[in-house]
Write a protein that holds these residues in place. Sequence first.
Motif, PDB file in Angstrom:
ATOM      1  N   GLU A  76      -3.041  -8.064   3.651  1.00 20.56           N
ATOM      2  CA  GLU A  76      -3.369  -7.321   4.869  1.00 20.56           C
ATOM      3  C   GLU A  76      -4.492  -8.008   5.632  1.00 20.56           C
ATOM      4  O   GLU A  76      -4.460  -8.085   6.867  1.00 20.56           O
ATOM      5  CB  GLU A  76      -3.753  -5.885   4.500  1.00 20.56           C
ATOM      6  CG  GLU A  76      -2.594  -5.098   3.890  1.00 20.56           C
ATOM      7  CD  GLU A  76      -3.003  -3.690   3.476  1.00 20.56           C
ATOM      8  OE1 GLU A  76      -2.492  -2.719   4.080  1.00 20.56           O
ATOM      9  OE2 GLU A  76      -3.834  -3.571   2.551  1.00 20.56           O
ATOM     10  N   ASP A  96       5.140 -10.108   8.734  1.00 20.74           N
ATOM     11  CA  ASP A  96       5.181  -8.644   8.754  1.00 20.74           C
ATOM     12  C   ASP A  96       4.449  -8.124   7.528  1.00 20.74           C
ATOM     13  O   ASP A  96       4.599  -8.665   6.428  1.00 20.74           O
ATOM     14  CB  ASP A  96       6.625  -8.140   8.762  1.00 20.74           C
ATOM     15  CG  ASP A  96       6.698  -6.638   8.999  1.00 20.74           C
ATOM     16  OD1 ASP A  96       5.778  -6.096   9.636  1.00 20.74           O
ATOM     17  OD2 ASP A  96       7.683  -6.011   8.560  1.00 20.74           O
ATOM     18  N   CYS A  97       3.648  -7.073   7.717  1.00 20.50           N
ATOM     19  CA  CYS A  97       2.892  -6.475   6.620  1.00 20.50           C
ATOM     20  C   CYS A  97       2.688  -5.002   6.944  1.00 20.50           C
ATOM     21  O   CYS A  97       2.087  -4.667   7.973  1.00 20.50           O
ATOM     22  CB  CYS A  97       1.548  -7.195   6.453  1.00 20.50           C
ATOM     23  SG  CYS A  97       0.567  -6.614   5.045  1.00 20.50           S
ATOM     24  N   ARG A  98       3.191  -4.120   6.100  1.00 20.60           N
ATOM     25  CA  ARG A  98       3.080  -2.686   6.373  1.00 20.60           C
ATOM     26  C   ARG A  98       3.097  -1.915   5.065  1.00 20.60           C
ATOM     27  O   ARG A  98       3.615  -2.381   4.055  1.00 20.60           O
ATOM     28  CB  ARG A  98       4.239  -2.214   7.254  1.00 20.60           C
ATOM     29  CG  ARG A  98       5.592  -2.330   6.578  1.00 20.60           C
ATOM     30  CD  ARG A  98       6.726  -2.037   7.534  1.00 20.60           C
ATOM     31  NE  ARG A  98       8.017  -2.187   6.870  1.00 20.60           N
ATOM     32  CZ  ARG A  98       8.678  -1.191   6.283  1.00 20.60           C
ATOM     33  NH1 ARG A  98       8.172   0.025   6.301  1.00 20.60           N
ATOM     34  NH2 ARG A  98       9.848  -1.402   5.700  1.00 20.60           N
ATOM     35  N   ARG A  99       2.501  -0.717   5.104  1.00 18.72           N
ATOM     36  CA  ARG A  99       2.486   0.179   3.960  1.00 18.72           C
ATOM     37  C   ARG A  99       3.475   1.314   4.184  1.00 18.72           C
ATOM     38  O   ARG A  99       3.593   1.840   5.297  1.00 18.72           O
ATOM     39  CB  ARG A  99       1.090   0.758   3.730  1.00 18.72           C
ATOM     40  CG  ARG A  99       0.103  -0.224   3.125  1.00 18.72           C
ATOM     41  CD  ARG A  99      -1.250   0.427   2.920  1.00 18.72           C
ATOM     42  NE  ARG A  99      -2.213  -0.505   2.347  1.00 18.72           N
ATOM     43  CZ  ARG A  99      -2.503  -0.588   1.061  1.00 18.72           C
ATOM     44  NH1 ARG A  99      -1.899   0.228   0.205  1.00 18.72           N
ATOM     45  NH2 ARG A  99      -3.390  -1.452   0.620  1.00 18.72           N
TER      46      ARG A  99
END
Length: 463
Positions: A76, A96-99
């Motif tokens: 992140e 892309d980086c998401r929780r």
Amino acid sequence: MDTQNPTYSDDELTAALAEHLASFDRDDSYRVERVLKRSDVETTELVCFEGSGGGSLGPFVRKRIDASAQIGGAYERLFAAQRAGRRFEHLPRIVDCRRAGDELDVVMEYIEGETLEALVGRLGATPDYARGLFPALCDAVAELHAGFGEVGKAPAPIIHRDLKPSNIIVSGVRYAADAGMTFSSLVIIDLGIARAWREGADADTAKFGTRPYAPPEQYGFGQTSVRSDVYALGALLFFCLTGVDPKPGIDMREQCEMRGIPASLTDVICMAMALDPAKRFASAGALGRATRAAYDLSCPVRPPAPAPVPVPDCAPASETVLTSQEPRGSTDLPKLATPAMPGLLSRIPEPLGRIWNTLVCLSLLVFFAGSHFAVFHPTGANQSYPTWLLIIEYFFFVDGLMVLMHFALLDKRRLRRRFALLDSYRGKKLAKLWLKALGVLLLCMIVIVAVANATGVVDTSTA
């Protein structure tokens, strides 16, 4: 070796993927090509993004991380830094980086090349790694240690905590014993358990790592720092010079001397892997510089190359004529006094070695079955011998002889990494031990037959 042929620049890739992700639900747009690896807290997949019109982008690497295990935060931070415009030479580009609840999904570029583990397995161990590739690896770790600070805040060092041969990707490697090693890029991957250094922390919250490459403080004896990665780099240098992992619990100087590592490089490894972090190199960059200097000390001083003859007017301006009889490029790198040439076995991929070992073990099982049959279903002269003598003859002598012969045929690379005692026996030392074992078998069998004949328990003279 996995490869890819990228057709997008960084900006084009980001723009195309952002547009794609904005148009579709992320989960539905992933097509999983294959699972690269899986653990209790992380799954790594090779994926492609598919559009509604049938087009696709990729391949990419997707990591699905269990964020409840308190890992994955470095991705992140790296994603935020890259979106802010920062570029990193030795780290993968995250797209892309998401929780989603307790799951952290990270999608990043697929790096073309081969792991350091595969590279050493293919080329063999050689001190030439210490001249160019390893210092570049130290620079790459130093880039990670510089941190990914938010705008207006001082960056905190990012500690990788899992530096090992399989987490280093090298591309464009060319190597020749007389010309040295060159490569085009080096990238550090797998930041899953990386963490930011925190002022005043007593120990890491989550304890992970790979035993041969993890320092003591990584297992609860203190907070990991940049010197923890220095320890792992020292272990990586040992791997590059020997082709095997260091053995935990065994003095590193003894391991280096056993492997014939030059004294100057041994000193570097021992300092980098000191149990006390305060006694290690203060930074990855300092370790890289010390390694290059140690490599130069281990090489003989060579006379300067002869000056080139002036170019005749009729020759192109970019060409020169060398008066030396050496091939072009041979003066670029110093030569070792005793260069470590890759052995024949080190050129064979380990998967082939495992297949060979399977065949050797199957052959041994066939001999065991034959011995069992000869003892309990004797034929010919064996029918006149008592069962106890047949058991000694076949189960002890014949089977023992077969075990020795098949052991000599094994590919022992994995066994040496697993068993320190076996790793200490190589070459003539191993041959002497093998001959001694054979001699003991023969002597015992001779004594047993002689005693049996002398006591009249069995008469083998008529056999």
